[in-house]
Design a protein around this motif. Structure first.
Motif, PDB file in Angstrom:
ATOM      1  N   ILE A   1       0.856  -1.188   0.000  1.00 22.25           N
ATOM      2  CA  ILE A   1       0.000   0.000   0.000  1.00 22.25           C
ATOM      3  C   ILE A   1       0.896   1.243   0.000  1.00 22.25           C
ATOM      4  O   ILE A   1       1.632   1.478   0.969  1.00 22.25           O
ATOM      5  CB  ILE A   1      -0.917   0.021   1.240  1.00 22.25           C
ATOM      6  CG1 ILE A   1      -1.772  -1.252   1.281  1.00 22.25           C
ATOM      7  CG2 ILE A   1      -1.793   1.271   1.232  1.00 22.25           C
ATOM      8  CD1 ILE A   1      -2.593  -1.397   2.537  1.00 22.25           C
TER       9      ILE A   1
ATOM     10  N   ASN B   1      -8.249   3.085  -1.131  1.00 22.49           N
ATOM     11  CA  ASN B   1      -7.342   1.953  -0.919  1.00 22.49           C
ATOM     12  C   ASN B   1      -5.879   2.350  -0.706  1.00 22.49           C
ATOM     13  O   ASN B   1      -4.985   1.510  -0.801  1.00 22.49           O
ATOM     14  CB  ASN B   1      -7.433   0.984  -2.088  1.00 22.49           C
ATOM     15  CG  ASN B   1      -7.096   1.613  -3.420  1.00 22.49           C
ATOM     16  OD1 ASN B   1      -6.535   2.714  -3.478  1.00 22.49           O
ATOM     17  ND2 ASN B   1      -7.437   0.941  -4.510  1.00 22.49           N
TER      18      ASN B   1
ATOM     19  N   GLU C   1      -3.244   1.230  -3.347  1.00 23.37           N
ATOM     20  CA  GLU C   1      -2.999  -0.195  -3.642  1.00 23.37           C
ATOM     21  C   GLU C   1      -3.506  -0.527  -5.036  1.00 23.37           C
ATOM     22  O   GLU C   1      -4.539  -0.043  -5.478  1.00 23.37           O
ATOM     23  CB  GLU C   1      -3.706  -1.064  -2.608  1.00 23.37           C
ATOM     24  CG  GLU C   1      -3.348  -2.521  -2.685  1.00 23.37           C
ATOM     25  CD  GLU C   1      -4.014  -3.337  -1.573  1.00 23.37           C
ATOM     26  OE1 GLU C   1      -3.659  -4.515  -1.424  1.00 23.37           O
ATOM     27  OE2 GLU C   1      -4.868  -2.778  -0.855  1.00 23.37           O
ATOM     28  N   ASN C   2      -2.756  -1.372  -5.750  1.00 18.82           N
ATOM     29  CA  ASN C   2      -3.086  -1.842  -7.101  1.00 18.82           C
ATOM     30  C   ASN C   2      -2.870  -0.788  -8.190  1.00 18.82           C
ATOM     31  O   ASN C   2      -3.205  -1.034  -9.348  1.00 18.82           O
ATOM     32  CB  ASN C   2      -4.543  -2.346  -7.190  1.00 18.82           C
ATOM     33  CG  ASN C   2      -4.803  -3.542  -6.305  1.00 18.82           C
ATOM     34  OD1 ASN C   2      -5.541  -3.421  -5.326  1.00 18.82           O
ATOM     35  ND2 ASN C   2      -4.207  -4.667  -6.618  1.00 18.82           N
TER      36      ASN C   2
END
Length: 240
Positions: A199, A233, A236-237
């Motif tokens: 993250i 988030n 993240e991603n």
């Protein structure tokens, strides 16, 4: 930004703890009339202690038709301006190890629970030509997650419902949006240095941050936003 919510009636499903409880506290603080739902009154005890003026709605979403009828009766009695579809259950397991009972439970709560609540409010919202729906998806519903495909699929279904309902009910001035949280600090969250390393902001989200985003989506500031999925988030991603 959210002062226009004062006096609005907000129904929060799955409000007994965690993110749902944070929604209740936040919307009550904005001057809203808050209705908190969970499976039993006992499950709502902690939330009602924090938000003593909240109105409880105890009903099992596994009984979808009964839940829809309870929500509809509530809307007929006082009018629901904002629906926060928060109810949900999680669970991990490889596809070839989980039971069909587990699969049914996840979809019954996460998907059917969302549909039933929506069916309960939509008639009244259409008649009033106004309404705000905020659905709860998940980071995993967007990006997938190994060994949690059933949960991820149920949350991906929420995205399809959100976008379809946004188109279906726009003619009545009803907006439908979704929040896709990543890891949020609740009693159920399992964390590790490895998880935080993925993250960019190097922390999990807070329940209050989810509630604040939901309040924005329910406010006049988001009146021209519908069919949108907002990611919460920590980055993240972003890279794959």
């Amino acid at each position: 930004m959210t002062s226009d919510l004062a006096g609005k009636t907000v129904l929060i499903t799955g409000a007994g703890s965690g993110i749902g409880q944070a929604h209740a506290v936040h919307f009550a603080g904005l001057g809203c009339r808050v209705v908190v739902h969970d499976i039993t009154l006992a499950a709502l005890a902690a939330t009602l202690k924090r938000v003593p003026r909240a109105q409880p709605l105890a009903c099992d979403v596994m009984e979808a038709k009964r839940f829809e009828e309870a929500v509809h009766a509530l809307d007929a009695a006082q009018g629901i301006d904002v629906l926060i579809n928060n109810v949900g259950i999680a669970g991990d397991g490889a596809l070839d190890s989980v039971s069909y009972g587990f699969i049914e439970d996840v979809f019954q709560v996460n998907v059917w629970g969302t549909i039933a609540a929506m069916r309960g409010v939509i008639g009244g919202m259409k008649a009033r030509r106004a309404g705000r729906i905020v659905n709860t998806s998940s980071n995993w519903g967007v990006f997938g997650h190994a060994n949690s495909s059933i949960y991820a699929a149920s949350k991906a279904a929420i995205l399809g419902l959100t976008k379809s309902w946004a188109l279906e009910f726009a003619p009545w001035g009803i907006t439908v949006n979704a929040i896709a949280p990543g890891g949020i600090e609740t009693a159920l969250l399992e964390t590790s240095p490895e998880r935080l390393a993925g993250i960019p902001l190097a922390r999990h989200g807070r329940t209050e941050e989810v509630a604040g985003l939901a309040a924005f989506l329910a406010s006049d500031a988001a009146a021209y936003m519908t069919g949108t999925v907002l990611h919460l988030n920590g980055g993240e991603n972003l890279t794959g």
